[in-house]
Motif scaffolding. Sequence first.
Motif, PDB file in Angstrom:
ATOM      1  N   ASN A 173       0.850  -1.187   0.000  1.00 40.04           N
ATOM      2  CA  ASN A 173       0.000   0.000   0.000  1.00 40.04           C
ATOM      3  C   ASN A 173       0.892   1.247   0.000  1.00 40.04           C
ATOM      4  O   ASN A 173       1.862   1.328   0.751  1.00 40.04           O
ATOM      5  N   GLY A 174       0.547   2.193  -0.845  1.00 39.70           N
ATOM      6  CA  GLY A 174       1.335   3.420  -0.944  1.00 39.70           C
ATOM      7  C   GLY A 174       2.395   3.395  -2.024  1.00 39.70           C
ATOM      8  O   GLY A 174       3.060   4.411  -2.265  1.00 39.70           O
ATOM      9  N   ALA A 175       2.584   2.243  -2.686  1.00 34.88           N
ATOM     10  CA  ALA A 175       3.602   2.158  -3.739  1.00 34.88           C
ATOM     11  C   ALA A 175       3.236   3.058  -4.913  1.00 34.88           C
ATOM     12  O   ALA A 175       2.059   3.222  -5.253  1.00 34.88           O
ATOM     13  N   ILE A 176       4.259   3.632  -5.534  1.00 31.66           N
ATOM     14  CA  ILE A 176       4.076   4.438  -6.746  1.00 31.66           C
ATOM     15  C   ILE A 176       4.533   3.585  -7.921  1.00 31.66           C
ATOM     16  O   ILE A 176       5.731   3.368  -8.116  1.00 31.66           O
TER      17      ILE A 176
ATOM     18  N   PRO B 234      10.562   6.871 -10.049  1.00 31.21           N
ATOM     19  CA  PRO B 234       9.120   7.018  -9.803  1.00 31.21           C
ATOM     20  C   PRO B 234       8.587   8.340 -10.344  1.00 31.21           C
ATOM     21  O   PRO B 234       9.279   9.358 -10.337  1.00 31.21           O
TER      22      PRO B 234
ATOM     23  N   LEU C  71      -0.595  12.024  -8.334  1.00 28.71           N
ATOM     24  CA  LEU C  71      -0.252  10.608  -8.357  1.00 28.71           C
ATOM     25  C   LEU C  71      -1.256   9.784  -7.557  1.00 28.71           C
ATOM     26  O   LEU C  71      -1.726  10.206  -6.495  1.00 28.71           O
TER      27      LEU C  71
ATOM     28  N   GLN D  38      -1.419   6.557  -5.454  1.00 27.12           N
ATOM     29  CA  GLN D  38      -0.632   5.526  -4.796  1.00 27.12           C
ATOM     30  C   GLN D  38      -1.449   4.240  -4.703  1.00 27.12           C
ATOM     31  O   GLN D  38      -2.672   4.265  -4.582  1.00 27.12           O
TER      32      GLN D  38
ATOM     33  N   GLU E  98      -3.321   0.983  -3.577  1.00 25.54           N
ATOM     34  CA  GLU E  98      -4.080   0.554  -2.407  1.00 25.54           C
ATOM     35  C   GLU E  98      -4.653  -0.826  -2.703  1.00 25.54           C
ATOM     36  O   GLU E  98      -5.310  -1.037  -3.722  1.00 25.54           O
TER      37      GLU E  98
ATOM     38  N   ALA F 276       7.708   8.717   0.551  1.00 34.70           N
ATOM     39  CA  ALA F 276       6.782   8.112  -0.412  1.00 34.70           C
ATOM     40  C   ALA F 276       7.472   6.924  -1.073  1.00 34.70           C
ATOM     41  O   ALA F 276       8.585   7.037  -1.562  1.00 34.70           O
ATOM     42  N   TYR F 277       6.811   5.766  -1.064  1.00 40.16           N
ATOM     43  CA  TYR F 277       7.391   4.587  -1.694  1.00 40.16           C
ATOM     44  C   TYR F 277       7.561   4.810  -3.189  1.00 40.16           C
ATOM     45  O   TYR F 277       6.787   5.511  -3.830  1.00 40.16           O
TER      46      TYR F 277
ATOM     47  N   ARG G 126       9.041   1.683  -5.794  1.00 46.63           N
ATOM     48  CA  ARG G 126       8.674   0.281  -5.998  1.00 46.63           C
ATOM     49  C   ARG G 126       9.445  -0.625  -5.047  1.00 46.63           C
ATOM     50  O   ARG G 126       9.527  -1.828  -5.267  1.00 46.63           O
TER      51      ARG G 126
ATOM     52  N   SER H 159      -6.212   2.301 -10.173  1.00 48.23           N
ATOM     53  CA  SER H 159      -6.574   1.647  -8.922  1.00 48.23           C
ATOM     54  C   SER H 159      -6.890   0.187  -9.211  1.00 48.23           C
ATOM     55  O   SER H 159      -7.308  -0.165 -10.318  1.00 48.23           O
TER      56      SER H 159
END
Length: 628
Positions: A258-261, A272, A278, A280, A282, A339-340, A342, A478
Amino acid sequence: GRGAYYKNSYGGCGRGRGSANHGATSTATPSRKRQRFDEGIRHSVRDFRRLMDTVSVLGSNDELVSRLERMNGKPYPAYRDLEGCWKYPNSLLFIDHVQSDSYAPPSKLRLRIDHATAKFPSSLHSTRTRTTALCDYLTRTVSVFSTEASKSNNWHGAKGGDLSIDKPGQQVLERSSVSLDQDAINVLFTYGFPAQGRTILGDKAVQTFRTTMPRLISNLLYATQNQEELKAFVESIEDQECLREKIKESGLVAFVANGAILPRASGASDRPMQGSNLIQFESPKDLECTFTLPNRGEIRGMGVPAGVTLIAGGGFHGKSTMLNALSFGCYNHVPGGKAYGREFVVTSPNCTAVRGDDGRSIKSVDISSFITNLPGGTSTTSFSTANASGSTSMAAGVMEALELGADTLLFDEDTCATNFLIRDRRMQRLIASDPIMPLISKVRAMFRDHACSSILVIGGCGDYCDVANLVLEMRDYSCYNVTEKAKRIADEIPSGVSEFEAKTFGKIPSRQLRHSSIPVSVKTSARGRNTIQLGEESVDLDALVQLAHDSQTRAILNAFKRIHAAGSAVTLSDMLRRLQEIVDSDGMNALTEEGHFDGFLARPRLLEVGMAVNRIVSHQDYSCQNCL
């Protein structure tokens, strides 16, 4: 002097020349063959260590600077008298090779700094994973330093003066640029000795070795690092590796935090995407799982179970972006900070992307699981061609990946041969004699018989809903779990896939490879990430989409040479396992030639090495053994 240096280093064999008779025919026993294989790989490592033990110091850094001052204005070849070892207060500087002139590839240099001087805590390199992370971090440190140092050399009309080290991307790879042994840190880089035309600019070189080199050495000491950032970097890499092990234990083949870009900055960048809009990642709630990592603690995200997973969705909604992120999840990534990126998109280390590769060479591959009864009676149990079609290239790609140990296959319909993926009921009735059994009829049998999962991006063929265990929809970047909806539609609109589904997949034969048949006695080079040149032949690696860096391709070329030197015939997968064991033991220097050092190598996966071997057109010596 230079002559004594090379005599001590190479035992009088000349610069980089060995004496082994690599082309000899062997009738040795299997155990002796393995010993010869190991010796063929290990000789360069022994040479590396012998050089470290026997080379004599030519002088101090002050003496090096004095010699450069006296060289000012002399012809360029005079620089070669500098080859050897020079002692700085905190390290040894090795000038291993000086370029022939200012227009040639830059010279090769090496720094060796004792652990007692560098003073990195042992906790930062207590495991192989932590050591790789530390070396990667230091490579990035030197890369930033060398870029800034080179910018300051505003020498109009002159050539040279630039320091350069392998520049990493987003993936954290084991590299030859920085390595640790029992006693010291070794840093390999290049330097262009400065000249005006072919006349030495000694005063410019003095600036480098009097001022820049001590600053570089200082940048490699623990005291000068951002210690909190370094600790967080090493711990993040350790967490990613731990997460990869945990998903395997949990019966998963992939995990997306969760939160990955997931989107990249551009098609030409692996960084990224940035921006306020953006989205992120979920996880769908019913796929969300939680793991506890040794450093960061709890992490939540989507777990993808083993089996057949379908990623569907409209065009431009993120299907291929998701698959691309998963394809590089076999590597650890640099931390993204708050922020993540990958870094916690993790897949099996043996996941493999398969795509159509029209025109490639295929050698003795059993593709009978997918293709049989070719016109003219051509056998498909040991199939060879110099110019494969899309479907035959994909059939061979799947079988070769399974032979090399792949446990998860990734397919994107945009890059696959349609007739390999699917053949609908109408076409089956129209064409009764098609020799191709499509993937949709085999994908579940492949998982049942060989525990190999599949993740497929499909946007135009709903028949795969019949065989998928999990169906994901990407909508506006998403992710949604639509498995139940897909099953309901499959029941309402039957496809007839089950009527033609195979009950078994078939065997995965192993092939014997005669190493000496790999053509490396010709002029060779690695051209970027996607091409290896072997004499007149260009080995096209464009379909090896999981190669992350040009330096991996250079390492594959070096692996060709080490494999060739072994000389005996063993199965391809066994040969690659032995190669892995030796690199695990001796590091990336195991891939270099005798007496040579290359700081621009990054470790490729065995899968890519094997797939590259399979694409050598002039290599003919394969024999197929029908064994599981």
